[in-house]
Design an enzyme around this catalytic site. Structure first.
Site, PDB file in Angstrom:
ATOM      1  N   ASP A  14       0.828  -1.212   0.000  1.00  0.00           N
ATOM      2  CA  ASP A  14       0.000   0.000   0.000  1.00  0.00           C
ATOM      3  C   ASP A  14       0.860   1.258   0.000  1.00  0.00           C
ATOM      4  O   ASP A  14       0.430   2.315   0.468  1.00  0.00           O
ATOM      5  CB  ASP A  14      -0.943  -0.013   1.213  1.00  0.00           C
ATOM      6  CG  ASP A  14      -0.181  -0.033   2.534  1.00  0.00           C
ATOM      7  OD1 ASP A  14       1.011  -0.394   2.525  1.00  0.00           O
ATOM      8  OD2 ASP A  14      -0.776   0.318   3.568  1.00  0.00           O
ATOM      9  N   GLU A  15       2.060   1.153  -0.535  1.00  0.00           N
ATOM     10  CA  GLU A  15       2.975   2.293  -0.582  1.00  0.00           C
ATOM     11  C   GLU A  15       3.047   2.883  -1.988  1.00  0.00           C
ATOM     12  O   GLU A  15       3.310   2.174  -2.963  1.00  0.00           O
ATOM     13  CB  GLU A  15       4.382   1.877  -0.131  1.00  0.00           C
ATOM     14  CG  GLU A  15       4.469   1.506   1.342  1.00  0.00           C
ATOM     15  CD  GLU A  15       5.883   1.142   1.753  1.00  0.00           C
ATOM     16  OE1 GLU A  15       6.176   1.230   2.951  1.00  0.00           O
ATOM     17  OE2 GLU A  15       6.685   0.744   0.874  1.00  0.00           O
TER      18      GLU A  15
END
Length: 254
Positions: free
Chosen positions: A151-152
Site C-alpha cells: 500500500d505504498e
C-alpha cells in the site's frame, strides 16, 4: 528512394542484409513493422535484388509487453520502483542543471491491512486501483506517481515553486483519498500518511530523497495519520534516537 538505394548497395557489398522496415499492406493500406531480408547479386551481368518480408507485428507487441511489465506495476499500471527511480534521477539532473526544486512524497495508506484482511485481497486490489487513479487525478501531467509495492505509493512533483505549493498538493491528495469507496458492497473510507522531502534542501540524490520522505511519513503516522509532514533535521534526529532506543531494548531483552 535514397535509403532503398543505400540498402541495395549494402546488400550488394555483403551479399545480404537484414533490417526492419515500416511496410504498407497492399490490400488495406495499413502500416506494419516488417523484417526484411535483402539479397543482391550479379547474374549475367545484371543486378538481381530479392527481398523477403516478414510481418513482425506480434513480435513487437511481445517485446513492448515485456518492457511494460519490467517498468510498471501490474495491478495499477503505475511506474514501479525501478522505473520511478529512473524518472526521479532524470528529474534531479534537470533540476540541478536549471537550478530548480522538486519534491518527493512518500505515501502509505492507513488501515489498509485491516480492510484487506476483513474484506479479502480482491477488495484490497480494487482499493489500490481506485487510489492509484485518484492520485493521478490529483497531479499535473508533468508529475509522476508510482507504486512501490503493498500500500505504498510515491510521487514526484517536478518544478516546485516552494513548500507551500507542495503542501497544497499534499492536502489535495489527502482530500481525494478519504472520499468513500464501495468495496464488496460496503462503503469504506481510508486515509493516508504522507512524508515529503525536497531537492535540494533535504537531499541531492535519489536514495536520500526517498529515505528522508520515508522518515517524514513515519512521523505523519505518529502524529495521528491522515496528515502530511515535511522532512527536517529534527525529524531525522528523533528517528535515529527512536531507532537507538529500540536497539537498546532488544539488547536488554537478549
Amino acid at each position: 528512394m535514397v535509403l532503398a538505394n543505400r540498402m541495395i548497395a549494402a546488400a550488394r557489398e555483403k551479399g545480404n542484409i537484414r533490417f526492419e522496415w515500416m511496410q504498407k499492406r497492399n490490400d488495406t493500406g495499413e502500416i506494419f513493422p516488417a523484417e526484411v531480408l535483402l539479397n543482391a547479386m550479379e547474374l549475367d551481368g545484371k543486378l538481381v535484388v530479392q527481398a523477403v518480408v516478414h510481418d513482425i507485428t506480434e513480435r513487437r507487441r511481445t517485446e513492448e509487453k515485456i518492457q511494460y511489465l519490467a517498468t510498471h506495476d501490474i495491478l495499477t499500471g503505475l511506474p514501479n520502483r525501478a522505473m520511478f527511480s529512473q524518472l526521479l534521477n532524470y528529474a534531479i539532473q534537470a533540476a540541478r542543471r536549471y537550478q530548480r526544486q522538486l519534491a518527493v512524497l512518500f505515501i502509505d495508506l492507513d488501515r489498509f491491512k485491516i480492510i484487506n484482511d476483513t474484506l479479502g485481497h480482491e477488495a484490497g486490489d480494487q482499493l489500490l486501483k481506485v487510489i492509484a487513479t485518484r492520485l493521478k487525478q490529483s497531479l499535473r501531467a508533468v508529475d509522476v506517481v508510482g507504486r512501490l509495492g503493498g500500500d505504498e505509493f510515491v510521487i514526484l512533483i517536478d518544478e516546485v515553486n516552494d513548500s507551500n505549493h507542495v503542501a497544497t498538493v499534499a492536502h489535495k491528495i489527502l482530500t481525494s483519498v478519504i472520499k468513500p469507496i464501495t468495496l464488496m458492497g460496503q462503503e469504506c473510507r481510508i486515509t493516508a500518511s504522507i512524508g515529503i522531502s525536497m531537492f535540494p534542501k533535504d537531499a541531492e540524490d535519489e536514495q536520500s530523497l526517498m529515505k528522508n520522505a520515508d522518515i517524514a511519513m513515519y512521523l505523519a503516522k505518529e502524529e495521528g495519520k491522515n496528515n502530511y509532514q515535511f522532512f527536517s533535521k529534527d525529524i531525522q534526529s528523533r528517528s535515529l534516537e527512536h531507532l537507538s532506543i529500540e536497539s537498546d531494548c532488544r539488547i536488554g531483552k537478549g
